[in-house]
Design a protein around this motif. Structure first.
Motif, short mmCIF file in Angstrom:
data_model
loop_
_atom_site.label_atom_id
_atom_site.label_comp_id
_atom_site.label_asym_id
_atom_site.label_seq_id
_atom_site.Cartn_x
_atom_site.Cartn_y
_atom_site.Cartn_z
N CYS A 54 -11.49 21.43 3.87
CA CYS A 54 -11.98 20.65 2.89
C CYS A 54 -12.44 19.38 3.59
N ILE A 55 -13.13 18.78 3.11
CA ILE A 55 -13.65 17.26 3.49
C ILE A 55 -13.07 16.03 2.63
N PRO A 56 -12.36 15.41 3.24
CA PRO A 56 -11.66 13.96 2.29
C PRO A 56 -12.98 13.16 1.82
N SER A 57 -13.08 13.42 0.65
CA SER A 57 -14.24 12.92 -0.11
C SER A 57 -14.25 11.27 -0.09
N PHE A 58 -13.19 10.59 -0.09
CA PHE A 58 -13.32 9.15 -0.19
C PHE A 58 -13.51 8.49 1.23
N LEU A 59 -13.29 9.32 2.44
CA LEU A 59 -13.68 8.71 3.83
C LEU A 59 -14.99 8.37 3.71
N ASN A 60 -15.35 7.05 4.13
CA ASN A 60 -16.64 6.54 4.23
C ASN A 60 -17.48 6.55 3.09
N TYR A 64 -15.70 3.09 2.24
CA TYR A 64 -14.22 3.05 2.13
C TYR A 64 -13.64 3.59 3.42
N PRO A 65 -12.70 3.17 4.00
CA PRO A 65 -12.30 3.54 5.31
C PRO A 65 -11.15 4.37 5.33
N ALA A 66 -11.01 5.02 4.58
CA ALA A 66 -9.65 5.90 4.61
C ALA A 66 -9.79 7.42 3.63
N SER A 67 -8.92 8.04 3.93
CA SER A 67 -9.13 9.38 3.03
C SER A 67 -8.30 9.30 1.63
N ASP A 96 -4.45 8.34 -4.59
CA ASP A 96 -5.87 8.85 -5.28
C ASP A 96 -6.11 9.71 -4.14
N ALA A 97 -6.61 10.75 -4.43
CA ALA A 97 -7.29 11.44 -3.25
C ALA A 97 -8.27 12.53 -4.02
N GLY A 98 -9.25 12.70 -2.97
CA GLY A 98 -10.41 13.42 -3.39
C GLY A 98 -10.86 14.68 -1.97
#
Ligand code: MF3
Ligand code: CO
Length: 251
Positions: A54-60, A64-67, A96-98
């Protein structure tokens, strides 16, 4: 943008995405302890997400600089992981994760205790979680969206807590943020009519004190203005004709 109704195939992929994210949270919960840095938590979380392809959706996302968003104590949401930020006994920590799985998003948050925490902190975490469950009692085809909002707010406010107003839940699917916006407190209107196949990220953010929040200089971290503790609880939810399906639930 219109609210999307997911097809059976899309729902199946969102179920998969949700299951994976539930596992990410389950694994992450185990690493929480005094002495670990928020950057370590982010790294572990990102590695788990990628291990599922999977791709960490929050990254960039909007820069936003993290996952993983890691928010401690008076931080409401969107805390930025740092190697210099070390968890201490008595802290409360929101994760919080996506994830994106085959083009579909899932989004979930939990607030955890670091070691032993105060009775007040425990109560805030419990009430925040329960406010989500009070809200989803209304998450059913034929009901109206803001019935969910009102139920969340009514419950949390009955404890004297401040329901954050400047941040909301959201529709979710091919995009992390889709229509509709989902406030966590009573609205003047009843909102759109819920339909089976809608997927919603419902996410109460509750302050022990007043509801006002402010943004730190990093332009991301949201904190309670009065410095009070804050908790966050979120699941990606599928609306059906009957009980809602909690796609990111675990335990
Ligand atoms: N769960 C958050 C939300 O629903 C996502 C974090 S925003 C990000 O808005 F920029 F950090 F990705
Ligand atoms: Co969300």
């Amino acid at each position: 943008m219109a609210v999307t109704i997911k097809s059976d195939r899309e729902i199946e992929l969102m179920r998969e995405a949700g299951k994976i994210l539930a596992n990410v949270h389950k694994e992450l919960e185990k690493v929480i302890r005094p002495g670990i840095s928020t950057m370590d938590i982010n790294k572990i979380g990102e590695d788990i997400i990628r291990s599922y392809d999977c791709i960490p959706s929050f990254l960039n996302y909007n820069g936003y600089p993290a996952s993983i968003c890691v928010s401690i104590n008076d931080e409401v949401v969107h805390g930025i992981p740092s190697k210099d930020r070390i968890l201490m006994e008595g802290d409360i920590i929101s994760l919080d994760a996506g994830v994106i799985y085959k083009g579909f998003h899932s989004d979930a948050a939990r607030t955890h205790a670091v070691g032993e925490i105060s009775a007040d902190a425990k109560k805030l975490i419990e009430v925040t979680k329960q406010s989500f469950f009070e809200g989803i009692k209304f998450a059913k085809e034929g009901n109206h969206l803001f019935e969910i909002s009102e139920a969340i707010g009514r419950y949390a406010e009955s404890f004297g807590y401040g329901v954050v107003r400047d941040l909301v839940g959201h529709g979710i699917g091919c995009n992390l943020h889709e229509d509709p916006q989902i406030p966590n407190f009573k609205q003047r209107r009843r909102g759109l009519k819920l339909q089976a196949g809608m997927t919603l990220a419902i996410e109460p953010m509750i302050n022990a004190g007043r509801y006002d929040v402010e943004w730190l200089e990093d332009d991301w971290t949201v904190v309670s203005e009065d410095g009070s503790l804050s908790a966050h609880y979120e699941n990606t939810v599928l609306i059906t004709k009957g009980e809602p399906e909690l796609l990111t639930m675990y335990e």
